[in-house]
Scaffold this motif. Structure first.
Motif, short mmCIF file in Angstrom:
data_model
loop_
_atom_site.label_atom_id
_atom_site.label_comp_id
_atom_site.label_asym_id
_atom_site.label_seq_id
_atom_site.Cartn_x
_atom_site.Cartn_y
_atom_site.Cartn_z
N ALA A 8 1.69 73.67 10.89
CA ALA A 8 0.24 73.74 10.53
C ALA A 8 -0.08 75.01 10.06
CB ALA A 8 -0.63 73.41 11.55
N THR A 9 -0.99 75.24 9.01
CA THR A 9 -1.51 76.47 8.52
C THR A 9 -2.91 76.34 8.37
OG1 THR A 9 0.74 76.74 7.36
CG2 THR A 9 -1.25 78.05 6.44
N PHE A 10 -3.42 77.56 8.88
CA PHE A 10 -4.97 77.54 8.88
C PHE A 10 -5.33 78.97 8.33
CE2 PHE A 10 -4.02 74.51 12.29
CZ PHE A 10 -4.94 73.66 11.84
N ALA A 11 -6.14 79.09 7.46
CA ALA A 11 -7.08 80.53 7.23
C ALA A 11 -8.51 80.49 7.94
CB ALA A 11 -7.13 80.62 5.52
N GLY A 13 -10.08 83.73 8.16
CA GLY A 13 -10.65 84.93 8.13
C GLY A 13 -9.70 86.01 8.88
N CYS A 14 -10.01 86.93 9.27
CA CYS A 14 -8.87 87.94 10.03
C CYS A 14 -7.82 87.00 10.92
CB CYS A 14 -9.49 88.98 10.93
SG CYS A 14 -8.38 90.03 11.69
N PHE A 15 -6.68 87.18 10.53
CA PHE A 15 -5.72 86.54 11.37
C PHE A 15 -5.40 87.14 12.58
CE2 PHE A 15 -2.47 88.89 7.67
CZ PHE A 15 -2.66 89.99 8.67
N TRP A 16 -5.67 88.45 12.84
CA TRP A 16 -5.55 88.82 14.11
C TRP A 16 -6.31 88.02 15.10
CZ3 TRP A 16 -7.50 94.45 13.17
CH2 TRP A 16 -6.48 95.43 12.51
N CYS A 17 -7.14 87.69 14.86
CA CYS A 17 -8.70 86.68 15.40
C CYS A 17 -8.10 85.12 15.74
CB CYS A 17 -9.85 86.92 14.95
SG CYS A 17 -10.48 88.34 15.14
N MET A 18 -7.25 84.87 15.14
CA MET A 18 -6.73 83.44 15.13
C MET A 18 -5.59 83.14 15.94
SD MET A 18 -9.02 82.08 13.20
CE MET A 18 -8.61 80.44 13.16
N VAL A 19 -4.68 84.16 16.16
CA VAL A 19 -3.53 84.04 17.05
C VAL A 19 -3.61 83.50 18.21
CG1 VAL A 19 -1.27 84.94 17.67
CG2 VAL A 19 -2.29 85.55 15.41
N GLY A 20 -4.35 84.17 19.08
CA GLY A 20 -4.51 84.12 20.45
C GLY A 20 -5.23 82.66 20.86
N PRO A 21 -6.04 82.08 20.22
CA PRO A 21 -6.71 80.83 20.47
C PRO A 21 -5.60 79.73 20.50
CG PRO A 21 -8.22 82.02 19.39
CD PRO A 21 -6.99 82.82 19.17
N GLU A 57 -5.72 85.54 4.32
CA GLU A 57 -4.96 85.71 5.52
C GLU A 57 -4.98 84.45 6.18
OE1 GLU A 57 -6.34 88.98 8.10
OE2 GLU A 57 -6.29 90.33 6.26
N ALA A 58 -3.95 84.06 7.11
CA ALA A 58 -3.66 82.71 7.53
C ALA A 58 -2.91 82.91 8.74
CB ALA A 58 -3.21 81.80 6.63
N VAL A 59 -2.69 81.89 9.45
CA VAL A 59 -1.51 81.67 10.55
C VAL A 59 -0.83 80.46 10.39
CG1 VAL A 59 -2.86 83.19 12.16
CG2 VAL A 59 -3.44 80.73 12.12
N GLN A 60 0.32 80.54 10.37
CA GLN A 60 1.38 79.42 10.42
C GLN A 60 1.84 79.23 11.73
OE1 GLN A 60 5.23 79.40 8.52
NE2 GLN A 60 4.13 77.94 7.30
N ILE A 61 1.67 77.81 12.35
CA ILE A 61 1.78 77.39 13.71
C ILE A 61 3.06 76.59 13.69
CG2 ILE A 61 0.74 76.27 15.76
CD1 ILE A 61 -2.00 77.18 14.36
N LYS A 137 0.67 75.75 0.48
CA LYS A 137 1.49 76.46 -0.66
C LYS A 137 2.44 77.60 0.42
CE LYS A 137 -0.41 77.57 -4.44
NZ LYS A 137 -1.35 78.36 -5.29
N LYS A 138 3.20 78.24 -0.37
CA LYS A 138 4.17 79.21 0.40
C LYS A 138 3.50 80.06 1.28
CE LYS A 138 8.49 81.42 -0.69
NZ LYS A 138 9.43 82.11 -1.57
N PHE A 139 4.16 80.23 2.24
CA PHE A 139 3.62 81.06 3.35
C PHE A 139 4.46 82.24 3.61
CE2 PHE A 139 3.15 82.77 7.87
CZ PHE A 139 1.90 82.82 7.86
N PHE A 140 3.72 83.49 3.51
CA PHE A 140 4.45 84.72 3.49
C PHE A 140 4.02 85.43 4.82
CE2 PHE A 140 3.98 83.80 -0.84
CZ PHE A 140 5.48 83.99 -1.39
N ARG A 141 5.05 85.93 5.68
CA ARG A 141 4.79 86.40 6.82
C ARG A 141 4.27 87.83 6.77
NH1 ARG A 141 7.32 86.64 12.31
NH2 ARG A 141 7.34 88.69 13.02
#
Length: 178
Positions: A8-11, A13-21, A57-61, A137-141
Motif C-alpha cells: 500500500a502506498t500513501f502520501a 505530507g512529511c513522510f517522517w510523520c507517516m511511518v510510526g502510526p 513524499e510517501a510511504v510504502q507499506i 506509480k514507481k516508488f523510489f526509496r
C-alpha cells in the motif's frame, strides 16, 4: 496457511510523520519512506522538495493481509492528515507535500474511494475531502537518513511533529478516536 504480503502506498505530507502510526498495526512488515507520483527516475530529496519532479513524499507499506486489512491502513492514513488541504500538509507547503492514496489493484481503488466518500460524508471536516485516489506509480526509496527518522532522531521528530501543527490538528479532529 501462508501469509499474503501486499503493498500500500500513501502520501501524507512529511513522510517522517507517516511511518510510526502504520508501524503500530499488527501485520505491518515494513514502512519505507520515499517518493512517488512523478516522472524523474531516482529523485533526491532536494529535487522532490523543489516541487519540479511531480513526486510527493510517501510511504510504502508491506503488510500481511491476513492480519491487517487495507481498510485498517486507510483508517490510520485518514487520521494522520488534513484531507481538505490540497496545498501541502500543515507547515509543509507545495506539491511535494500533497496527500494521495496510490492503489495497486481494483480492490484497493474501490476501498479507497469508498473510505474517502464515507469520510467526506461522516468525518469531522467542514470542507470537502480533496485527497486524490490514484493508480500506483514507481516508488523510489528515500535516502537512508530519512528511513525510521522518528526512531533515529526522536527528539527532533517530536519537535517537528508538534511544531508543524500536525499533532494539534490530529488531537482537535480525532482526539481519542485514533
Amino acid at each position: 496457511m501462508s501469509a499474503e504480503i501486499k503493498k500500500a502506498t500513501f502520501a501524507g505530507g512529511c513522510f517522517w510523520c507517516m511511518v510510526g502510526p502504520f508501524e503500530q498495526l499488527p501485520g505491518v512488515l515494513s514502512v519505507t519512506s520515499g517518493y512517488t507520483g512523478g516522472e524523474t527516475e531516482h529523485p533526491t530529496y532536494e529535487e522532490v522538495c523543489s516541487n519540479n519532479t511531480g513526486h510527493v513524499e510517501a510511504v510504502q507499506i508491506e503488510y500481511d493481509s491476513e492480519i491487517t486489512t487495507y481498510d485498517d491502513l486507510l483508517r490510520v492514513f485518514w487520521k494522520q492528515i488534513d484531507p481538505t488541504d490540497n496545498g501541502g500538509q500543515f507547515h509543509d507547503r507545495g506539491s511535494s507535500y500533497q496527500t494521495a492514496i496510490y492503489y495497486y489493484d481494483e480492490e484497493q481503488k474501490l476501498a479507497a474511494e469508498k473510505s474517502k466518500e464515507q469520510l467526506d460524508q461522516e468525518g469531522p471536516f467542514e470542507a470537502p475531502v480533496v485527497t486524490p485516489v490514484l493508480p500506483a506509480k514507481k516508488f523510489f526509496r528515500a535516502e537512508e537518513h530519512h528511513q525510521d527518522y522518528h526512531k533515529k532522531n526522536r527528539f527532533h521528530y517530536l519537535l517537528y511533529r508538534k511544531g508543524s501543527g500536525r499533532e494539534a490538528f490530529i488531537q482537535e479532529h480525532w482526539g481519542d478516536k485514533q
